[in-house]
Design an enzyme around this catalytic site. Structure first.
Site, short mmCIF file in Angstrom:
data_model
loop_
_atom_site.label_atom_id
_atom_site.label_comp_id
_atom_site.label_asym_id
_atom_site.label_seq_id
_atom_site.Cartn_x
_atom_site.Cartn_y
_atom_site.Cartn_z
CB CYS A 129 8.45 4.28 10.84
SG CYS A 129 6.70 4.66 10.85
CB CYS A 130 9.00 -0.72 9.06
SG CYS A 130 8.35 -0.09 7.52
CB CYS A 215 1.64 2.78 5.83
SG CYS A 215 1.80 1.56 7.12
CB CYS A 218 5.37 4.05 2.95
SG CYS A 218 5.99 4.86 4.43
CB CYS A 240 7.80 -3.53 6.37
SG CYS A 240 7.03 -5.13 6.69
FE1 SF4 Z 1 5.84 3.58 8.98
FE2 SF4 Z 1 5.73 3.63 6.31
FE3 SF4 Z 1 6.60 1.44 7.59
FE4 SF4 Z 1 4.01 2.15 7.66
S1 SF4 Z 1 5.20 1.47 5.86
S2 SF4 Z 1 5.22 1.45 9.36
S3 SF4 Z 1 4.17 4.41 7.75
S4 SF4 Z 1 7.58 3.47 7.52
#
Ligand code: SF4
Length: 250
Positions: A129-130, A215, A218, A240
């Site tokens: 996701c990151c 985010c 998280c 991240c």
């Molecule tokens: Fe995804 Fe969380 Fe990374 Fe944001 S901080 S990009 S929601 S995993």
């Protein structure tokens, strides 16, 4: 952001010489953040910009940079998962300072990502996701730059304890990129003092127990005695990936 020249720096350019960069970084151990910032803006213009997620450090850096160059370029990543308060802060900066801000977005919208990878990729595979929502857009932003100014501080977390003031990296295509962290030696207290003394806007979540804001899925407020970044990913990871790109750091 103003139009960028896609000039590739010549390899003989001293601004990208490893020895020269290391020497600058050492010399800045006793310099003021303002002087380090002025160096970065002057040395890597016009292909230099501040990256920020509108944390306390980014807010301080933008204000500081505007005193040196009112046209300083700033970029941010909108992951699609930002807190409403972070969005409001971003608008407040544009309104108050009229900053030259460019927002980069992931290739997939949140609904597209959810359809392809499931509703909670941030829980099932936060690295993926990151990578899609932060690292890739950040890499696209950096591709236009020779100089990258970031607000990292050494005392934010063990992962940032060795942050140099100036560091030579490489883009994926091998061309050089210099990262400058003017606030590396500052403490959280130093940053707060600067923000309060100068009336710099900051994220109101910082007044509600959050010490680092990313985010919303998280990020949580920190508990007494916890590390300043402990509220990020609930301790599952500390970064991240934006600030630890192994494939293009040297
Ligand atoms: Fe995804 Fe969380 Fe990374 Fe944001 S901080 S990009 S929601 S995993």
């Amino acid at each position: 952001m103003s139009a960028l020249k896609n000039k590739v720096p010549a390899p003989s350019d001293e601004r990208f010489d490893p020895g020269w960069v290391a020497e600058r970084s050492r010399a800045f151990e006793t310099a003021r953040p303002e002087d380090i910032l002025a160096f970065a803006l002057a040395t890597y213009a016009p292909r230099v910009a501040i990256s920020t997620a509108f944390g306390l450090e980014g807010c301080a850096l933008i204000h500081m940079a505007l005193q040196i160059d009112p046209n300083v370029r700033v970029f941010t990543i909108d992951t699609g998962y930002l807190f409403r308060e972070t969005q409001q802060l971003k608008y407040a900066f544009v309104e108050k300072y009229g900053i030259d801000l460019t927002t980069f977005e992931p290739e997939l919208t949140v609904p597209q990502q959810e359809r392809r990878y499931g509703l909670k990729l941030f829980e099932t595979d936060s690295d993926a996701c990151c990578r899609m929502r932060k690292v890739e857009p950040n890499r696209r932003a950096l591709a236009e730059l020779d100089g990258w100014i970031a607000g990292l501080r050494r005392d934010q977390s063990p992962t940032r304890a060795n942050t140099p003031h100036v560091q030579l990296l490489r883009h994926a295509d091998g061309t050089p990129l210099v990262k400058v962290c003017p606030l590396a030696r500052w403490t959280r207290k130093d940053t707060w003092r600067y923000v309060m003394d100068n009336g710099v806007p900051y994220n109101e979540l910082l007044d509600r127990g959050y010490t680092s804001v990313g985010c919303w899925p998280c990020t949580r407020p920190v508990r007494e005695g916890e590390d300043e970044r402990a509220g990020r990913w609930n301790g599952r990871k500390a970064e991240c990936g934006i600030h630890e790109p192994p494939d293009y750091s040297i």
